[in-house]
Design a protein around this motif. Structure first.
Motif, PDB file in Angstrom:
ATOM      1  N   GLY A  76      34.395   5.781  18.413  1.00  6.29           N
ATOM      2  CA  GLY A  76      33.059   5.724  17.920  1.00  6.29           C
ATOM      3  C   GLY A  76      32.263   7.327  18.171  1.00  6.29           C
ATOM      4  N   ARG A  77      32.765   7.771  18.932  1.00  7.10           N
ATOM      5  CA  ARG A  77      32.105   9.250  19.249  1.00  7.10           C
ATOM      6  C   ARG A  77      32.575  10.122  18.232  1.00  7.10           C
ATOM      7  N   GLN A  78      31.646  11.098  17.741  1.00 12.87           N
ATOM      8  CA  GLN A  78      32.318  11.992  16.759  1.00 12.87           C
ATOM      9  C   GLN A  78      33.105  12.991  17.579  1.00 12.87           C
ATOM     10  N   GLU A  89      24.442  10.493  17.445  1.00 13.87           N
ATOM     11  CA  GLU A  89      23.895  12.301  17.107  1.00 13.87           C
ATOM     12  C   GLU A  89      22.345  11.761  16.967  1.00 13.87           C
ATOM     13  N   ALA A  90      22.018  10.736  16.041  1.00 13.21           N
ATOM     14  CA  ALA A  90      20.611  10.782  15.622  1.00 13.21           C
ATOM     15  C   ALA A  90      19.938  10.425  16.663  1.00 13.21           C
ATOM     16  N   SER A 150      29.609  21.758  17.120  1.00 14.02           N
ATOM     17  CA  SER A 150      28.196  22.023  17.086  1.00 14.02           C
ATOM     18  C   SER A 150      27.640  21.686  15.921  1.00 14.02           C
ATOM     19  N   ILE A 151      26.237  20.982  15.888  1.00 15.89           N
ATOM     20  CA  ILE A 151      25.730  20.504  14.711  1.00 15.89           C
ATOM     21  C   ILE A 151      24.193  21.086  14.967  1.00 15.89           C
ATOM     22  N   ILE A 198      19.431   8.585  10.880  1.00 10.63           N
ATOM     23  CA  ILE A 198      20.794   8.284  10.667  1.00 10.63           C
ATOM     24  C   ILE A 198      21.232   8.870   9.259  1.00 10.63           C
ATOM     25  N   ARG A 199      22.298   9.754   9.337  1.00 10.53           N
ATOM     26  CA  ARG A 199      22.820  10.295   8.124  1.00 10.53           C
ATOM     27  C   ARG A 199      21.961  11.524   7.504  1.00 10.53           C
TER      28      ARG A 199
END
Length: 200
Positions: A144-146, A68-69, A99-100, A76-77
């Motif tokens: 591995g995917r959110q 996602e980054a 949703s992010i 990241i983070r």
């Protein structure tokens, strides 16, 4: 940042293992490709299949992983606001959505996402000319995917067919809101039983 240029010319996700694709794979049938790339509000299409119900599974602070980054061009983070919902048709769970948006945006231009409750995102996305949407990307729903982790957490007995999710990014005043949607196997089974147009 020139957002329009970024949306149409941003870096290829081929640089990330298990890349997101710029189009639905041709090996999928037309119905599957249609839903993975259907424009406009997804909820509008789902409502044509039956009674739509939205349940909020989680609203919380989170942080970006590598996948996602890369998509959001953020570290990241990086701190996020996260909203996860399930959309059901006639009582059958069909589409899982994640949703992010960065915390700063959730407190600013995207603050309305924190007040949606069970209303769909479409209520705040499609009546504002300042909002620009990227094209869809598709990828397997895999470890591995959110979106895979979300699906395993809330619906471990469901698998996706053909194991693909879609995502796109909405921009408002250059601030991103990424929406990832996984179509559960039950959605495709529902379409198999649907007598009407499967591509509303």
């Amino acid at each position: 940042m020139n957002i329009k240029f970024f949306i149409h010319n941003r870096m290829s996700f081929q640089s990330y293992a298990g890349a997101w694709l710029n189009q639905a794979p041709l090996k999928l049938d037309p119905i599957q490709r249609y839903w993975l790339t259907r424009p406009g509000a997804l909820t509008a299409g789902l409502r044509q299949l039956g009674q739509l119900h939205i349940e909020v599974l989680n609203e919380s602070y989170a942080s970006l992983d590598r996948d996602e980054a890369i998509a959001l061009q953020l570290p990241i983070r990086h701190p996020l606001w996260l909203r996860e919902i399930i959309m059901s048709i006639d009582g059958t769970p069909c589409v899982l959505a994640r949703s992010i948006t960065p915390i700063s945006a959730a407190r600013g231009v995207w603050k309305s996402i924190r007040a949606l409750n069970t209303r769909p995102l479409a209520d705040i996305l499609y009546n504002d000319p300042r909002i620009i949407r990227s094209r869809f990307e598709c990828a397997p729903v895999q470890a591995g995917r959110q979106i895979f982790l979300t699906q395993e957490r809330y619906f471990p007995k469901y698998s996706a067919r053909p194991d693909y999710a879609r995502r796109s990014i909405f921009y408002k005043e250059s601030h991103p809101l990424m929406v990832t949607e996984s179509f559960l196997e039950t959605f495709w089974l529902l379409l198999d039983q649907f007598d009407g147009n499967k591509m509303p």
